[in-house]
Design an enzyme around this catalytic site. Structure first.
Site, short mmCIF file in Angstrom:
data_model
loop_
_atom_site.label_atom_id
_atom_site.label_comp_id
_atom_site.label_asym_id
_atom_site.label_seq_id
_atom_site.Cartn_x
_atom_site.Cartn_y
_atom_site.Cartn_z
CB ALA A 1 -72.26 75.08 14.18
N PRO B 1 -77.53 72.70 10.92
CG PRO B 1 -76.54 73.15 12.97
CD PRO B 1 -76.77 72.05 11.98
CG ASN B 2 -77.78 78.52 11.76
OD1 ASN B 2 -78.88 79.01 12.01
ND2 ASN B 2 -76.91 78.24 12.71
CG HIS C 1 -66.86 72.86 14.02
ND1 HIS C 1 -65.95 72.43 13.07
CD2 HIS C 1 -67.65 73.78 13.39
CE1 HIS C 1 -66.18 73.06 11.93
NE2 HIS C 1 -67.21 73.89 12.10
CG HIS D 1 -67.33 71.78 6.04
ND1 HIS D 1 -68.35 71.90 6.96
CD2 HIS D 1 -66.62 70.68 6.39
CE1 HIS D 1 -68.24 70.94 7.84
NE2 HIS D 1 -67.20 70.17 7.52
NE ARG E 1 -79.95 87.86 8.22
CZ ARG E 1 -80.60 87.26 9.22
NH1 ARG E 1 -79.97 86.38 9.97
NH2 ARG E 1 -81.84 87.57 9.48
CG ASN F 1 -72.17 71.63 5.50
OD1 ASN F 1 -71.73 71.70 6.66
ND2 ASN F 1 -72.16 72.67 4.67
CE1 TYR G 1 -70.25 79.22 5.94
CE2 TYR G 1 -71.60 81.01 6.80
CZ TYR G 1 -70.68 80.01 7.00
OH TYR G 1 -70.19 79.77 8.25
NE ARG H 1 -65.30 80.52 8.33
CZ ARG H 1 -66.62 80.34 8.49
NH1 ARG H 1 -67.21 79.27 7.97
NH2 ARG H 1 -67.33 81.22 9.15
CD GLU I 1 -66.14 66.82 7.59
OE1 GLU I 1 -65.33 65.86 7.72
OE2 GLU I 1 -66.17 67.80 8.34
CB SER J 1 -66.28 78.29 4.52
OG SER J 1 -66.58 77.55 5.70
CG ASP K 1 -71.41 58.27 19.39
OD1 ASP K 1 -70.22 58.10 19.05
OD2 ASP K 1 -71.75 58.54 20.55
O1 CA2 Z 1 -68.59 76.03 5.61
C1 CA2 Z 1 -69.53 75.31 5.95
O2 CA2 Z 1 -70.24 74.69 5.16
C2 CA2 Z 1 -69.89 75.21 7.43
O3 CA2 Z 1 -70.31 73.89 7.69
C3 CA2 Z 1 -71.03 76.18 7.65
C4 CA2 Z 1 -71.44 76.29 9.09
C5 CA2 Z 1 -70.24 76.58 9.99
O4 CA2 Z 1 -70.62 76.58 11.34
C6 CA2 Z 1 -69.14 75.56 9.77
O5 CA2 Z 1 -68.04 75.91 10.59
C7 CA2 Z 1 -68.71 75.52 8.32
C8 CA2 Z 1 -72.44 77.44 9.30
C9 CA2 Z 1 -73.62 77.41 8.41
C10 CA2 Z 1 -74.32 78.72 8.61
O6 CA2 Z 1 -74.93 79.06 7.42
C11 CA2 Z 1 -75.36 80.34 7.31
C12 CA2 Z 1 -75.90 80.69 6.12
C13 CA2 Z 1 -76.35 81.95 5.91
C14 CA2 Z 1 -76.28 82.90 6.92
C15 CA2 Z 1 -75.74 82.56 8.13
C16 CA2 Z 1 -75.29 81.27 8.33
#
Ligand code: CA2
Length: 146
Positions: A78, A11-12, A81, A101, A19, A75, A24, A108, A99, A103, A88
């Protein structure tokens, strides 16, 4: 024909580049996927990329990967976590799982320090931005030729 390496984004991650560039980076997901395709060509492997914002859709794609992928780079965003369902689904795979990420989740908030994916992954690469996906692909190739 060898099966492709599946690269799954949760997601996202489709919002990358638009953003929060300080966390990121500025690169978009299609640009990351293009980099991966170039690297795949250089390594002589096939890569298939998949992104969804929905947990169930991710679970279904991972179930399909049991028979149509040679490895999974994930990846889970969210869901990393929170999602026992994704853990599963990953547990069904006998292929290597890496895996990724963007960041460094361990620098964090504490809620990002728990990863269900890490419980099943062969390895984790985090904190290197988009380069982490390319590193993961190289590592996957290494595992498959070892
Ligand atoms: O660092 C990563 O790749 C994460 O998987 C990114 C997730 C975050 O919830 C993990 O803790 C770490 C969030 C991805 C959100 O991506 C965005 C991209 C642009 C603007 C807002 C969010």
């Amino acid at each position: 024909m060898p099966l492709p390496i599946l690269v799954v984004n949760g997601p996202n991650l489709n919002m990358l580049g638009a953003r929060e560039p300080s966390i990121y980076g500025k690169i978009s997901l299609p640009e990351i996927e293009e980099r991966l395709q170039l690297k795949a060509k250089a390594l002589g492997v096939e890569v298939e990329c998949f992104q969804s914002n929905e947990e169930g859709v991710l679970v279904t794609r991972l179930q399909e990967a049991v028979s149509n992928a040679s490895g999974v780079i994930i990846n889970a965003g969210a869901y990393t976590h929170t999602s026992v369902a994704i853990l599963d689904a990953l547990s069904l795979l006998t292929q290597p799982i890496i895996e990724v990420h963007l960041s460094n989740i361990y620098r964090r908030e504490s809620f990002r320090h728990k990863s269900y994916v890490s419980m099943i992954a062969r390895g984790i690469i985090c904190g290197f931005g988009a380069d982490g996906y390319v590193m993961a692909l190289e590592a996957m190739k290494g595992l498959q030729t070892a």
